[in-house]
Every structure is written in structure tokens, then in C-alpha cells.
Design a protein around this motif. Sequence first.
Motif, PDB file in Angstrom:
ATOM      1  N   HIS A   1       0.827  -1.113  -0.036  1.00 23.41           N
ATOM      2  CA  HIS A   1       0.171   0.247  -0.174  1.00 23.41           C
ATOM      3  C   HIS A   1       0.791   1.312  -0.074  1.00 23.41           C
ATOM      4  O   HIS A   1       2.002   1.127   0.660  1.00 23.41           O
ATOM      5  N   GLU A  37      -2.522   4.695   6.166  1.00 18.80           N
ATOM      6  CA  GLU A  37      -3.579   4.885   6.188  1.00 18.80           C
ATOM      7  C   GLU A  37      -4.421   4.360   5.128  1.00 18.80           C
ATOM      8  O   GLU A  37      -5.716   3.708   5.191  1.00 18.80           O
ATOM      9  N   SER A  38      -4.055   4.244   3.934  1.00 17.91           N
ATOM     10  CA  SER A  38      -4.524   3.453   2.865  1.00 17.91           C
ATOM     11  C   SER A  38      -4.664   1.897   3.157  1.00 17.91           C
ATOM     12  O   SER A  38      -5.672   1.140   2.968  1.00 17.91           O
ATOM     13  N   ARG A  39      -3.706   1.230   3.878  1.00 17.34           N
ATOM     14  CA  ARG A  39      -3.637  -0.049   4.394  1.00 17.34           C
ATOM     15  C   ARG A  39      -4.902  -0.189   5.381  1.00 17.34           C
ATOM     16  O   ARG A  39      -5.600  -1.463   5.360  1.00 17.34           O
ATOM     17  N   THR A  90      -6.201  -6.974  -0.012  1.00 17.41           N
ATOM     18  CA  THR A  90      -5.311  -6.588   1.125  1.00 17.41           C
ATOM     19  C   THR A  90      -4.116  -7.854   1.497  1.00 17.41           C
ATOM     20  O   THR A  90      -3.538  -7.445   2.004  1.00 17.41           O
ATOM     21  N   ASN A 147       0.609   3.977   1.638  1.00 18.29           N
ATOM     22  CA  ASN A 147       0.795   4.593   2.911  1.00 18.29           C
ATOM     23  C   ASN A 147      -0.082   3.738   4.027  1.00 18.29           C
ATOM     24  O   ASN A 147      -0.976   3.034   3.574  1.00 18.29           O
ATOM     25  N   PHE A 150      -8.409  -0.156   3.665  1.00 16.84           N
ATOM     26  CA  PHE A 150      -8.788  -1.331   2.743  1.00 16.84           C
ATOM     27  C   PHE A 150      -9.027  -2.599   3.700  1.00 16.84           C
ATOM     28  O   PHE A 150      -9.902  -3.169   3.267  1.00 16.84           O
TER      29      PHE A 150
END
Length: 398
Positions: free
Chosen positions: A42, A46-48, A61, A44, A51
Motif C-alpha cells: 500500500h 492510512e490506505s492499508r 489486502t 501509506n 482497505f
Amino acid sequence: MADKNTTHGQGFATRMSHAGRAGTRVHGFVNPAVHRGSTVLHPNAESRRAFQKDKWNRVMTYGTAGGPTQYALEDVVAEIEGGTRCVLVGTGLAAVTVPLMAYLKTGDHCLMPDSAYGPARNVCNGLLKDWGVETTYYDPLIDEAGIRALIRPNTKVVYTESPGSHTFEVQDVPAIARAAHAAGCVVMMDNTWGIHHFMPFQHGVDVSIQALTKYVGGHSDVLLGSITVNSEKDYEVVRGAASQMGHFAAPDDCWLALRGARTMPIRLKQQEKSGLEVARWFENRPEVLSVLHPALPSHPQHALWKRDFSGACSLFGVVFKPHYTEADIFNFVDALKLFGIGASWGGFESLALPTTGFITRTATSPDLGGFTVRIHIGLEDVGDLIADLTQGLATLPK
Ligand SMILES: *Cc1c(COP(=O)(O)O)cnc(C)c1O
């Protein structure tokens, strides 16, 4: 989710040629790539995290959540069965066990046809029994009132398989489903024989099981299973159980099944035709007592098959006259040169498997009147197959 590129209203071969392709074309190539992987990176943190919240909605994921190769096959299988969503697992057997385990809890009761695929019985008599789930085996030819009478307050699942493994009884699935739904039960079906010839969701089935190992794979080189559903509620139950137990379908295997699906309609058409030709030929042989093929008018549930199915696959049974011994039947099978002796079916090659010893029955009689051989007709020239069977039958005592 069904692919945006579905082409409902077109023929089966057209749909199998186009299903699951939109969004999977890579650099203009027709077929999807095989996306192998465990880690998904990912940009960053936050994106992880974002998801993770939406893990079943085709958000990549981690490898176990699937990826582009699996998604394409999920769409194709949903298209084959007319469902909305599909969960892929590593074998046809896992496609049987996962929904059973997903819907049945300690204290629940399950109704299973006496003609079910043997390993489906094993899980009912094994793990499920150990976990306090009780199974009642029922006559596959039961009617609506019969199912109603067997349903208890704790009956949760009514399982069907039509035609039955090895014995080929055609079930009245719509009638069984009516009784089951009236009591709030979930209706499951092993639809491996019917493939797209039986549209499960048009006949009251909630959860449809396929061994993709058979005609979808089509080349005897892959093991894979699917659980297809027609509601988000069922999807969450099945997908949740598969995920909790770590089920997964390998991308290379999904790619093989995708490849198989493209040619399946034409293989099926040819195999249905050749299978019927060989079945009719067997029916006219003096050594044969009966042929267990639902598309033959002599089949006891032929009318039911005609009502609910749009065609047949190329798997059927041949019952020999009772004066032949098991040794005679083994000699016949051993003499065949074009028929392999082995489990599974749906590949390009013909098989002959003595099945008498494989049939377990507890609610009905396993006696078909003589020793039985299960025949799978492949893509060989049918004249050659009949010539081979003719020389094989010549080994039987006069
Ligand atoms: C083969 C088969 C299965 C199991 O499929 P595998 O991929 O071999 O585990 C399930 N149901 C039926 C009716 C089958 O014939």
C-alpha cells in the motif's frame, strides 16, 4: 460482484467467451495474467487501514483475499450458474464442506440425500457429528411432503445432489426446496453434474456447489471448487466461513479453470452427444441390464430431468446383468484400451470405473440389480470408443 461485461441474453458459448474479461485485460492481451502473491503493498499506512475495513469487496489486502485471477474466475462461475457471487476454494470437496460448516452449528440437524457424493457423507458422519450436528439421510426420490415430515425444529440445511453420485437419481429439487424454505432451511445443491444444464437459483437452491475439477477444468490437470450464491446474505456466510478456515484457490489453478471455461460449452456439447450415443449403444447390448443416464427415456426420472435440465453431461452408469461376477466386470474394464480406470471425470478423456463397491446407502437400497461401471465419455471419436467397448464386452463369458 457480477462483471460489468456480462452479456445476459446471449448464448452460453458466447457468454463463456466473454465473461470475466472486463478489467482483466493486461496491456491489451486477451487473457488475465496469473497474479501470484501473498503481500499486497500500500502507498501509506492510512490506505492499508482503509482497505482492511472492506476486505471482501474485491479489495486486495492480502493473497488469501484473492486477486485479479480469482475475480475473473468468480465472475465466470457465477455466469455459468446464474448466481450473483461465487467463493472459490481449493477442491470440489472443500466446496461441499465449507457451506455445510458455515450453516450448521452444534445442535443443528441436516438432511442429506442417500445418493450424495461419498466424501459429503464422510464430513457429516465425521467432523459434523463430532461437533454435535446430526444428519438424517433421505431417499433422493423423496417428495415435498416427505421432506416436510423429516424436517425438525432444529433442521437447518437441506442438501441435494442431482443426479446422485454413481446411481443417477434425479431429485425433485423445486419440491424439496419449497418444503425446506417453508421451514426456514437453507437449500444446498451439489450441481457438478448439471453444470449450467441445471440453473440452481431458478429451482429454489440457495447455495450451489461445483467441482470445477470436472468439466470447467476439463483437462484432468486441476483441482478446484466453487460455492455460488444469489444473495449478499448467503455470500457473507459462505465467504466468512471460507476466510476463517483459510480456504484459498491458487491463481495458477484459477487460470487453468478460466482457460477451460472458454471451451467448455463446445466440449460439453460434443461430450453430451457422444455420451448419449454410447449410452444408447449400451442399452441395446445383451450384457446390459440398465443404463443410468437421465437423458434416456428409460431412466425412471427422465420426465423430471426433462422438466428441470436443459441438457446432460457425459457421465452415466451401466448396470450389467446379475449373472456376471465382479471378476467378469473387472476383466471387461481391464480389456478397454481407450478408457482409463480412475476417479474424477469431466476431462477430455474417457474413463470406466467399477462403482459397485463405492456405493454406501443407509436409507435406501444400494442394489442396482448387477455390477455397475461408471462411464465418462471424453472427446475421442465415438466410433473408436464403441469399437473398444465392443472388444471389451467380448471378454465376458457367453
Ligand atoms: C468430484 C466431485 C466432487 C469433489 O471434487 P474434487 O475437486 O475432486 O474434490 C464433489 N462432488 C461431486 C458430485 C463430484 O463428482
